[in-house]
Design an enzyme around this catalytic site. Sequence first.
Site, short mmCIF file in Angstrom:
data_model
loop_
_atom_site.label_atom_id
_atom_site.label_comp_id
_atom_site.label_asym_id
_atom_site.label_seq_id
_atom_site.Cartn_x
_atom_site.Cartn_y
_atom_site.Cartn_z
N CYS A 154 45.80 84.40 50.41
CA CYS A 154 45.79 82.98 50.28
C CYS A 154 45.02 82.24 50.91
O CYS A 154 44.19 81.40 50.58
CB CYS A 154 47.44 82.81 50.34
N1 LIG Z 1 50.47 87.72 47.80
C1 LIG Z 1 50.91 86.64 47.89
O1 LIG Z 1 51.44 86.26 48.61
C2 LIG Z 1 50.53 85.44 46.99
C3 LIG Z 1 51.49 84.33 46.79
C4 LIG Z 1 51.30 83.16 45.97
C5 LIG Z 1 50.04 83.40 44.89
N2 LIG Z 1 49.11 84.52 44.91
C6 LIG Z 1 48.37 84.61 43.96
O2 LIG Z 1 48.67 85.48 42.69
C7 LIG Z 1 47.59 86.23 42.33
C8 LIG Z 1 47.71 87.87 42.34
O3 LIG Z 1 48.00 88.10 43.77
P1 LIG Z 1 48.65 89.39 44.42
O4 LIG Z 1 48.70 89.41 45.77
O5 LIG Z 1 49.67 89.82 43.51
O6 LIG Z 1 47.42 90.50 43.99
P2 LIG Z 1 47.64 92.08 44.05
O7 LIG Z 1 46.05 92.60 44.41
O8 LIG Z 1 48.33 92.62 44.96
O9 LIG Z 1 47.92 92.38 42.70
C9 LIG Z 1 47.10 92.51 41.51
C10 LIG Z 1 46.98 93.43 40.48
O10 LIG Z 1 46.41 93.01 39.57
C11 LIG Z 1 45.73 94.22 38.97
N3 LIG Z 1 44.62 93.90 38.09
C12 LIG Z 1 43.40 93.48 38.42
N4 LIG Z 1 42.75 93.05 37.08
C13 LIG Z 1 43.62 93.31 36.14
C14 LIG Z 1 43.58 93.10 34.62
N5 LIG Z 1 42.32 92.84 34.09
N6 LIG Z 1 44.64 93.60 34.24
C15 LIG Z 1 45.69 94.11 34.62
N7 LIG Z 1 45.76 94.21 35.85
C16 LIG Z 1 44.65 93.72 36.60
C17 LIG Z 1 45.30 94.96 40.20
O11 LIG Z 1 45.12 96.27 39.87
C18 LIG Z 1 46.45 94.67 41.11
O12 LIG Z 1 47.40 95.57 41.27
C19 LIG Z 1 46.15 85.91 43.12
O13 LIG Z 1 45.82 84.75 42.31
C20 LIG Z 1 46.98 85.20 44.33
O14 LIG Z 1 46.05 84.16 45.00
C21 LIG Z 1 49.59 85.79 45.89
#
Ligand SMILES: NC(=O)c1ccc[n+]([C@@H]2O[C@H](COP(=O)([O-])OP(=O)(O)OC[C@H]3O[C@@H](n4cnc5c(N)ncnc54)[C@H](O)[C@@H]3O)[C@@H](O)[C@H]2O)c1
Length: 422
Positions: free
Chosen positions: A265
């Site tokens: 983030c």
């Molecule tokens: N981790 C946090 O604390 C947090 C908090 C708030 C918001 N976010 C936001 O949420 C979003 C996701 O973050 P995250 O931490 O869960 O990421 P992450 O990398 O943990 O998980 C994302 C998943 O999406 C999968 N993926 C990628 N492209 C794909 C597709 N086309 N179809 C299906 N699956 C696909 C990946 O394989 C991965 O497993 C980001 O935009 C992030 O900025 C994250």
Amino acid sequence: MDPRTATRLVVVGQGYVGLPLAVRAVEAGFDVVGFDLDEARIKGLTAGESFVEDVPDAVLQEALRSGRYLPTNEPGRCAGFDVAVIDVPTPLREGNPNLAHVEAAAAMLAQHLRPGATVILESTTYPGTTEELVAPILEDGSGLAAGTDFYLGYSPERIDPGNPTWSLANTPKVVSGVDEASLGAVRAFYDRIVDRTVAVSGTREAELTKLLENTFRHVNIALVNELAMFAGELGIDVWEAIDAASTKPFGYLRFVPGPGVGGHCLPIDPSYLSWKVRRALGQPFRFVELANDINEHMPDYVVHRLVLAFNARGRAVRGATVLLLGLAYKRNTGDARESPGTVIAERLAALGAHVRVADPHLGHDPDGGGALVELSAAELEAADAVVLVTDHDAFDYELVTTHARLVLDTRGRLDGPNVERL
Ligand SMILES: NC(=O)c1ccc[n+]([C@@H]2O[C@H](COP(=O)([O-])OP(=O)(O)OC[C@H]3O[C@@H](n4cnc5c(N)ncnc54)[C@H](O)[C@@H]3O)[C@@H](O)[C@H]2O)c1
């Protein structure tokens, strides 16, 4: 399909954000397809192995046992959804937003979009993404119109990994839609998932809300980081000043210095905002750029402080053994993405130090090099210096101050004659 009675949910992306949502939705009574392209991740989830601390294996296994959670990498299993939520990564590529994952997720969902269904983007992104990027992909791929034939909205995720107090369910959720009907559908969905929803008038306001929250943290962390560097030079204890300022019951919010920011983030999200401002208005977002500059410098500053500490003892970093405590970017998690600890490890290794890393949450060898070891009296005594990078609760801090020769504490957690604070 009325989201108050919808039953079939697809969550695209089963990562730190998507998996907790999928599991929570199962608890709320949905049939959930957790779609992810990562085969290994799907295999693990299918076997009941969670990689997210906030979703214990037992909770995942309970969801699987209910028969209402299906982790899969087959897009065909997403057919027939009532509600679909997109939780895929939104990284930077050469400093610019990379929305390839969001585009791919929307294109896949478009194939299965039916009249009356609801699509919600949760991934963090710049204002305008839902309406300018996601809507046309869904419309072109399905032949349906957003707002008229299907509902579309944006709801930022506020999940805080490792936070024992605030979970997905009890943290208020900001919701929005491309029109009134979409807002109603998005809100009705989350009213079944979380305790409280907060509606805003449009998707751009919801997108900006998330970037405001993270930019606020980023800028305030940069402020105390810069203060810590100056206070160090001036011989003033910044930690004591921060503790004292924090007793003010109004108009002040406590932020503390550290070795830099990490994770998915803070190092990334504010740049989505500055990119949008520069692109739309041709102007720099000076606060964000300054905060990036300061926070990115912090790992170098930590190394600089260690070099000074060695120098004061007539020692060199070259050939010294340095034990890093914690590599994850955040306390009590194993997430080392964009971690400043990795940069510190790389810099020290480049200076010729033997780097060892103790991090009970890290499931693999450190990416930046160095050996992963158990924290023990012997490891502490063998190290010429110890750097507290991530202050996990699992560390035995008395053991550290008793057995380490020199500790550089970047988190303001330790005291003692052998401890130097940032
Ligand atoms: N981790 C946090 O604390 C947090 C908090 C708030 C918001 N976010 C936001 O949420 C979003 C996701 O973050 P995250 O931490 O869960 O990421 P992450 O990398 O943990 O998980 C994302 C998943 O999406 C999968 N993926 C990628 N492209 C794909 C597709 N086309 N179809 C299906 N699956 C696909 C990946 O394989 C991965 O497993 C980001 O935009 C992030 O900025 C994250």
